[in-house]
Design an enzyme around this catalytic site. Structure first.
Site, PDB file in Angstrom:
ATOM      1  CB  CYS A  57      -0.885   0.045   1.233  1.00 42.51           C
ATOM      2  SG  CYS A  57      -2.098  -1.262   1.335  1.00 42.51           S
ATOM      3  CD  GLU A  59      -2.264   4.031   3.163  1.00 39.41           C
ATOM      4  OE1 GLU A  59      -1.817   3.288   2.258  1.00 39.41           O
ATOM      5  OE2 GLU A  59      -3.479   4.231   3.333  1.00 39.41           O
ATOM      6  CB  CYS A  93      -1.563   0.920   6.143  1.00 34.83           C
ATOM      7  SG  CYS A  93      -0.938   0.313   4.570  1.00 34.83           S
TER       8      CYS A  93
HETATM    9  N1  THU Z   1      -4.399   0.425  -0.894  1.00 34.66           N
HETATM   10  C1  THU Z   1      -3.529   1.337  -0.422  1.00 34.66           C
HETATM   11  O1  THU Z   1      -2.545   1.706  -1.092  1.00 34.66           O
HETATM   12  N2  THU Z   1      -3.761   1.850   0.816  1.00 34.66           N
HETATM   13  C2  THU Z   1      -4.784   1.464   1.622  1.00 34.66           C
HETATM   14  O2  THU Z   1      -4.795   1.811   2.795  1.00 34.66           O
HETATM   15  C3  THU Z   1      -5.883   0.675   1.077  1.00 34.66           C
HETATM   16  C4  THU Z   1      -5.548  -0.080  -0.157  1.00 34.66           C
HETATM   17  C5  THU Z   1      -4.162  -0.144  -2.232  1.00 34.66           C
HETATM   18  C6  THU Z   1      -3.767  -1.598  -2.229  1.00 34.66           C
HETATM   19  C7  THU Z   1      -4.202  -2.028  -3.604  1.00 34.66           C
HETATM   20  O3  THU Z   1      -3.176  -1.720  -4.527  1.00 34.66           O
HETATM   21  C8  THU Z   1      -5.383  -1.120  -3.923  1.00 34.66           C
HETATM   22  O4  THU Z   1      -5.333  -0.052  -2.989  1.00 34.66           O
HETATM   23  C9  THU Z   1      -6.727  -1.816  -3.804  1.00 34.66           C
HETATM   24  O5  THU Z   1      -6.848  -2.479  -2.604  1.00 34.66           O
END
Ligand code: THU
Length: 140
Positions: A57, A59, A93
């Protein structure tokens, strides 16, 4: 001492990072920018993988980049997701962010409604977090 936070600048960095997201599978692009006590900003975007579970992710990308640069005191984080209503950080995260700070303000922004941000803290998002102190307290 609380330091003033230039949210606009932080948000811009999160948006720029979001533009670099690698999310060909979900098409859900996320950008995060962390301001540290030294005034530096560390940005991150989500990085997906053909083996889906390996996705990182935004974060965590930002936190890892902060630590790799030798910093450990985040004082604010801006996160930009798609749409009008911002998504909130996933559980993994939240735990990773809680390692470094609990009281930092987190501003969540939907890319299509920048003004309708939602501000929260890790204390709210992750009550009674398992923290470094939990382990250190057991050592003696
Ligand atoms: N995702 C994030 O980057 N941060 C979050 O807190 C929630 C989800 C991303 C992971 C994945 O690449 C996409 O969002 C869909 O879940």
């Amino acid at each position: 001492m609380t330091q003033p936070i230039d949210w606009e600048a932080l948000l811009q960095q999160a948006e720029q990072a979001r533009a670099r997201a690698y999310a060909p599978y979900s098409n859900y692009h996320v950008g995060a920018a962390i301001l540290t006590a030294s005034g530096r900003v560390f940005a991150g975007c989500n990085v997906e993988n053909a083996s889906y579970g390996l996705t990182v992710c935004a974060e965590r990308t930002a936190i890892v980049s902060m630590v790799a640069a030798g910093e450990s005191k985040p004082i604010a984080i801006a996160i930009v997701t798609r749409g009008k209503e911002a998504g909130t950080p996933c559980g993994m995260c939240r735990q990773v962010l809680a390692e470094f700070a609990l009281d930092l303000p987190i501003r969540l922004v939907g890319a299509d409604a920048r003004e309708a941000f939602y501000e929260t803290t890790l204390e709210t998002l992750l009550p009674r977090a398992f923290r470094p102190e939990s382990l250190l307290g057991e050592r003696t």
